[in-house]
Design a protein around this motif. Structure first.
Motif, PDB file in Angstrom:
ATOM      1  N   PRO A   1      30.990  19.585  34.186  1.00 53.78           N
ATOM      2  CA  PRO A   1      32.209  20.162  34.770  1.00 53.78           C
ATOM      3  C   PRO A   1      32.476  21.594  34.307  1.00 53.78           C
ATOM      4  O   PRO A   1      33.014  22.403  35.058  1.00 53.78           O
ATOM      5  N   ILE A   2      32.072  21.923  33.086  1.00 53.86           N
ATOM      6  CA  ILE A   2      32.248  23.286  32.576  1.00 53.86           C
ATOM      7  C   ILE A   2      31.386  24.251  33.382  1.00 53.86           C
ATOM      8  O   ILE A   2      31.831  25.336  33.772  1.00 53.86           O
ATOM      9  N   ILE A   3      30.153  23.843  33.648  1.00 59.23           N
ATOM     10  CA  ILE A   3      29.245  24.673  34.441  1.00 59.23           C
ATOM     11  C   ILE A   3      29.752  24.786  35.873  1.00 59.23           C
ATOM     12  O   ILE A   3      29.771  25.871  36.462  1.00 59.23           O
ATOM     13  N   TYR A   4      30.202  23.680  36.423  1.00 53.94           N
ATOM     14  CA  TYR A   4      30.715  23.640  37.790  1.00 53.94           C
ATOM     15  C   TYR A   4      31.889  24.600  37.961  1.00 53.94           C
ATOM     16  O   TYR A   4      31.934  25.392  38.900  1.00 53.94           O
ATOM     17  N   GLU A   5      32.836  24.552  37.022  1.00 51.42           N
ATOM     18  CA  GLU A   5      34.001  25.448  37.091  1.00 51.42           C
ATOM     19  C   GLU A   5      33.589  26.909  36.990  1.00 51.42           C
ATOM     20  O   GLU A   5      34.139  27.769  37.682  1.00 51.42           O
ATOM     21  N   LYS A   6      32.608  27.221  36.139  1.00 52.00           N
ATOM     22  CA  LYS A   6      32.121  28.595  35.992  1.00 52.00           C
ATOM     23  C   LYS A   6      31.493  29.086  37.285  1.00 52.00           C
ATOM     24  O   LYS A   6      31.755  30.207  37.731  1.00 52.00           O
TER      25      LYS A   6
END
Length: 87
Positions: free
Chosen positions: A72-77
């Motif tokens: 999710p951190i990568i997705y948001e970035k």
């Protein structure tokens, strides 16, 4: 054998040493070197990876525990970089 135990078993291969990037605090029961990344931002995680790639150290492998925790951190970035809403 679980995924984290499997990653830790890399240490049993001659000449290999694993560092586990512990995103979900699930490595406390396993005898393995770890770096806590729970709560880190994308940029902080990337900085850690870049530092490891440039510094001299004993590690030959980096494993993330677990990938679905940092997804999710990568997705948001990616969404933020593309100017898309992240909802």
């Amino acid at each position: 054998m679980g995924k984290t135990s499997l990653a830790a078993s890399i240490n049993e291969i001659k000449g290999r040493k694993v560092l586990i990037a512990d995103a979900d605090r699930g490595t406390s029961e396993i005898d393995v070197d770890r770096i806590p990344i729970h709560g880190m931002s994308y940029d902080e995680i990337l900085e850690m990876i870049v530092s490891l790639s440039k510094e001299d150290h004993k590690y030959t492998d980096l494993c993330f525990d677990s990938a679905d925790t940092i997804q999710p951190i990568i997705y948001e970035k990616v969404l933020a970089d593309q100017g898309a809403p992240n909802s």
